[in-house]
Design an enzyme around this catalytic site. Structure first.
Site, short mmCIF file in Angstrom:
data_model
loop_
_atom_site.label_atom_id
_atom_site.label_comp_id
_atom_site.label_asym_id
_atom_site.label_seq_id
_atom_site.Cartn_x
_atom_site.Cartn_y
_atom_site.Cartn_z
CB CYS A 1 1.43 37.04 11.96
SG CYS A 1 3.12 37.62 11.66
CG HIS B 1 2.69 34.44 15.76
ND1 HIS B 1 2.20 33.79 14.64
CD2 HIS B 1 3.54 35.38 15.31
CE1 HIS B 1 2.76 34.31 13.56
NE2 HIS B 1 3.58 35.28 13.94
CD GLU C 1 -0.13 31.39 15.87
OE1 GLU C 1 -0.75 32.39 16.26
OE2 GLU C 1 0.95 31.47 15.23
#
Ligand code: MN
Length: 253
Positions: A110, A214, A216
């Protein structure tokens, strides 16, 4: 070979009534799941100690967060800019330059893809809704794990190999994005509106990969292809370690 140590760029926040520094646990968990040892690097370390902070690390993860100050790419701030963090900009730009000098494998997420592009000479859209309105909602709100738009990837690229797929539906929450791509980077992923969602170095250059979504946040799902991005970072960090680069560096320090 010991588990690769991965530097994770951190944030400054106020919680429980005090100024604190840390990072979204999802990044730490994702590195651990991939077999790496996460080492949180606070922006408070500052640019002059950024290189020293990388000593003993085998890889570097640039995390999400604040908008960069547009002065770094020669633009005036848009009225839609979210407040930048001078500490983060200064520390991460210095750490990125040091990591590149050392040939450390680098994964950007990001803000990370944006920082990599700016550091290498590219520019950003400061605010997609006002500068590049389109059919794809890049910040639809809601659940951080909700997959909301498609990304098409170049087959055989670092990102497609890491994910094991040439198409992926991704979670998306960003209002900035890569505008002019930096020299030295190759775009390897796009959303359906043609926005760059993944960039990387060519195969013969040190390992660098960055994505606009994203991965994660998908860590809790053991079947999520997104986990492959962290595995690829840890593998590249391990391969560098096995080459003896990190060991030679430590001996010479
Ligand atoms: Mn997006």
């Amino acid at each position: 070979m010991s588990a690769p140590r991965i530097g994770v760029s951190g944030v400054l926040r106020t919680w429980d009534g005090a100024d604190r520094t840390g990072v979204n646990s999802a990044y730490v968990r994702s590195v651990l799941t991939a077999g790496g040892v996460p080492v949180i690097l606070s922006p408070l370390i500052g640019p002059s100690f950024a290189s020293r902070a990388l000593d003993g690390l085998d890889g570097f993860l640039l995390t999400g967060g604040e908008d960069m100050h547009p002065a770094w790419y020669g633009a005036e701030p848009s009225p839609h800019l979210y407040p930048p963090s001078r500490e983060r900009d200064l520390f991460e730009l210095a750490a990125f330059a040091a990591a590149r000098q050392r040939g450390l494998p680098i994964l950007g997420i990001c803000r990370g893809i944006q920082l990599v592009n700016v550091a290498m000479g590219g520019t950003l859209y400061q605010d997609l809704p006002s500068e590049r309105p389109g059919p794809v909602a890049h910040d639809p709100g809601g659940d951080r794990q909700a997959r909301s738009h498609a990304v098409r990837l170049v087959e055989g690229s670092r990102v497609a190999s890491a994910l094991g797929a040439a198409n992926l539906s991704v979670n998306s929450f960003h209002h900035q994005a890569v505008e002019r791509l930096a020299e030295g980077l190759v775009a390897t992923g796009w959303s359906e509106d043609g926005l760059i969602e993944a960039v990387e170095t060519p195969p013969d250059a040190p390992w660098l990969l960055a994505v606009q979504w994203h991965p994660e946040e998908m860590n809790a799902d053991a079947r999520a292809p997104d986990r492959g991005l962290f595995r690829a970072l840890v593998e590249a960090a391990g391969a560098r370690q096995a080459d003896g680069v990190a060991i030679g560096e430590a001996a010479g320090a």
